[in-house]
Design a protein around this motif. Sequence first.
Motif, short mmCIF file in Angstrom:
data_model
loop_
_atom_site.label_atom_id
_atom_site.label_comp_id
_atom_site.label_asym_id
_atom_site.label_seq_id
_atom_site.Cartn_x
_atom_site.Cartn_y
_atom_site.Cartn_z
N HIS A 251 0.84 -1.19 0.00
CA HIS A 251 0.00 0.00 0.00
C HIS A 251 0.88 1.25 0.00
N PRO A 252 0.58 2.23 -0.85
CA PRO A 252 1.43 3.44 -0.90
C PRO A 252 1.57 4.12 0.46
N CYS A 288 -10.83 6.32 -2.27
CA CYS A 288 -9.78 5.89 -1.36
C CYS A 288 -9.43 7.06 -0.46
N PHE A 290 -6.98 7.79 1.16
CA PHE A 290 -5.59 8.23 1.13
C PHE A 290 -5.30 9.04 -0.14
N HIS A 291 -6.27 9.16 -1.04
CA HIS A 291 -5.92 9.70 -2.36
C HIS A 291 -5.34 11.13 -2.34
N CYS A 294 -1.72 10.57 -1.81
CA CYS A 294 -1.09 9.41 -2.46
C CYS A 294 -0.35 9.79 -3.73
N LYS A 296 0.52 7.82 -6.01
CA LYS A 296 0.14 6.95 -7.12
C LYS A 296 -1.33 7.02 -7.48
N ALA A 297 -2.04 8.01 -6.93
CA ALA A 297 -3.49 8.05 -7.12
C ALA A 297 -3.87 8.14 -8.60
N CYS A 301 -9.37 6.27 -8.04
CA CYS A 301 -9.17 6.37 -6.59
C CYS A 301 -10.04 7.45 -5.95
N PRO A 306 -11.45 1.36 -2.49
CA PRO A 306 -10.92 0.03 -2.81
C PRO A 306 -11.35 -1.00 -1.76
N CYS A 319 -6.26 -1.30 -2.02
CA CYS A 319 -5.71 -0.29 -2.93
C CYS A 319 -6.01 -0.70 -4.36
N HIS A 320 -6.40 0.27 -5.18
CA HIS A 320 -6.74 -0.02 -6.57
C HIS A 320 -5.57 -0.47 -7.42
N LEU A 321 -4.36 -0.32 -6.93
CA LEU A 321 -3.21 -0.78 -7.72
C LEU A 321 -3.15 -2.30 -7.79
S1 SF4 Z 1 -6.32 3.26 -4.01
FE1 SF4 Z 1 -5.36 4.82 -5.24
S2 SF4 Z 1 -5.16 6.58 -3.88
FE2 SF4 Z 1 -5.59 4.81 -2.63
S3 SF4 Z 1 -3.60 4.10 -2.02
FE3 SF4 Z 1 -4.13 2.94 -3.82
S4 SF4 Z 1 -3.27 4.12 -5.50
FE4 SF4 Z 1 -3.26 5.46 -3.74
#
Ligand code: SF4
Lengths: 322, 324
Positions: A251-252, A288, A290-291, A294, A296-297, A301, A306, A319-321
């Motif tokens: 997770h980022p 999310c 955290f976006h 984040c 990597k958003a 997100c 997620p 996390c969507h990644l």
């Molecule tokens: S879901 Fe998106 S915003 Fe949230 S942690 Fe993962 S990459 Fe970052």
Amino acid sequence: MSKKKIISVENLKKYFPITKGFIFTNVIGNVKAVDNISFDILEGQTLGLVGESGCGKSTTANVLLGLEPPTSGQIKFQGEDIAQFSKTQLFSFRRNIQAVFQDPFRSLSPRKKVKQIISEPMSVHRVGLREMQYERVMELLSLVGLSPEHAELYPHEFSGGQRQRIAIARALSLNPKTIILDEPLSALDVSIQAQILNLLIDLQKKFNLTFLIISHDLAVVEHISDNIGVMYLGILAEIAPSDKLYSNPKHPYTVALLESVPIADPDAKVEVSLEGEVPSPLNPPPGCRFHPRCPKAKAECKKTEPEMKEITSGHFVSCHLY
Amino acid sequence: MASQKDILLQVKDLKTSFFTKKGVIKAVDGVSFTVKKGEVIGLVGESGSGKSVTSLSIMRLVPQPAGKIVSGEILFKNENLLNKSESEMRELRGNKLAMILQDPMVSLNQLLTVGYQIGETFKYHGKADGSLLTKCINILKKVKVPSPETRVNNFPFQFSGGMCQRVLIGTGIANNPELLIADEPTTALDVTIQAQILKLMKDLQKEINASIILITHDLATIAQICSKVYVMYGGRIVEKAPVKDFYHDPQHPYSEGLIKSVPVLGKRVKRLYAIEGQPPNLINPPPGCRFEPRCSKAKKVCSQKYPPEVELKKDHQVSCWLYS
Ligand code: SF4
Ligand SMILES: Nc1ncnc2c1ncn2[C@@H]1O[C@H](COP(=O)(O)OP(=O)(O)OP(=O)(O)O)[C@@H](O)[C@H]1O
Ligand SMILES: Nc1ncnc2c1ncn2[C@@H]1O[C@H](COP(=O)(O)OP(=O)(O)O)[C@@H](O)[C@H]1O
Ligand code: SF4
Ligand SMILES: [Mg+2]
Ligand SMILES: [Mg+2]
């Protein structure tokens, strides 16, 4: 050999209503302190919970301890939903889950002698006669590295580390299966922290105890935990076996958290990997949560939250990644 | 030896005690050290070892009436602060000498706006010329508080802990101090915010070239920004070392134990090293080395006489009988 689940938390939510007005109070919002988290703790193991202040760690602990009712979700003890427990079952559950809190200066009543403090849970649960309780106090004092004459003293006559030993003795008095430790070391000095950490590990081995430990010190949590959960604004961002979490964080937010930990080595410089502040749990960001911070958003997100996915055995990430 | 003009602060044999019903607490009991211009010093030690009392003594803010500076000298730019009048001290504080305290929420007045509190530091020192508001906003910018133009009118409770700490650092550096004492500036903060604040302090230090005394029990914080470490134990400094020597080659048994007892992220060991025993009592401390009851290397002399400070090499001194 697969270990038994001793505690399972399923879709737990704990909201605190925010009200306005004195006589006709209106609920104007909810602090979503814990917002849909699930995890298991296996018998004889330690789960560590980490995350920034206000992310919901203590609330989770307080709900498990029965100090706060959950808003929704289930807590299972040895496979059974505690909400369905009869009075006697609940009583025995309470015996089996004890706590040690952060501040050894405030968690022990100042007017009671150490022997009364340690035997308090036994009196509440009507365990043993007075003489037997006293014997047990003596046994517990030696288990936590204190001596018999300490029984007659008051908390203020002890140093912080010794007080935390007293709190641990009290938590052990009823032979619980599980102990919840909320920041048990944060009020202690470095040299004393190591003593208490070693003591906890020894006691766990000796009595096959299950621990839930909450700490903002990631190195401490890594040292003692089998699994670690990373919380962010009321949710579990990631939960994994300790070695996996540290060697291969997914997770980022976990990545950033690990990068921010100051290292006691002048050759290793810490980077500022997270800008911005933690948003308010009264109004968490959509999608999310955290976006906004984040690196990597993606577009997705901001819209959808997620879900928790198991990416390798025992390693869960929201996390969507992934 | 540093030439005299490089030295900003020189503390000589400082003794500060608290006179209480239980007896005399020798909180600081013979502390000597120097701080050069532009140097960042880390003062470490367990709670109660005398770090805060040392810094309060330098500021001449030892809590009255119980606390008293008993003896010693505190030379700031070659003038003994202990000979200054209260009004001369007030002139120095918040100006050439500034201090940031442990708990940001307590240190800021909850009833006054952030801008007002920053403004006070300027006004007090007669620098309230013209655009006070602009100056306050500039300070908030410097410490990277987002949207400073609106934030300047906020009250502290509207700020998070990290932002309050930024504001305090802002008031601390407002008048470009020559010496900044920061007492546990990041202890109450989360790791991610801690990293931000440390970076900020490092950058500001370079910018205004102040000397900093950073007080903390967190060895990792020290490693991040200090060039030298002074280790306190039981009211005395037991080791002074350049930061790298301190971490890689500590000489005093207490320093060595301290470093060994910190769990290191990613390097899990079977069992942590722990210094057994309890911190010393500062009422009637024994005549010898304060660490003796907990020291595995103690010799006979250790409990009888306090060890003298010896210089092992340049900038590295230790007070321990193993070396003399
Ligand atoms: S879901 Fe998106 S915003 Fe949230 S942690 Fe993962 S990459 Fe970052
Ligand atoms: N106002 C006071 N009255 C009486 N004793 C005091 C007072 N302030 C400090 N002391 C005592 O002086 C000693 C040193 O205290 P000091 O606050 O300097 O420790 P410290 O190293 O800063 O600890 P911490 O890390 O807990 O802040 C302690 O024994 C403390 O109990
Ligand atoms: N009794 C309460 N009433 C209202 N809000 C609360 C209460 N207890 C906790 N909260 C809020 O819930 C969130 C999570 O708190 P907590 O679990 O104590 O955080 P942590 O232990 O991770 O620091 C915080 O925003 C906190 O302010
Ligand atoms: S002087 Fe003696 S007791 Fe003190 S640290 Fe050195 S060896 Fe240990
Ligand atoms: Mg908490
Ligand atoms: Mg202090």
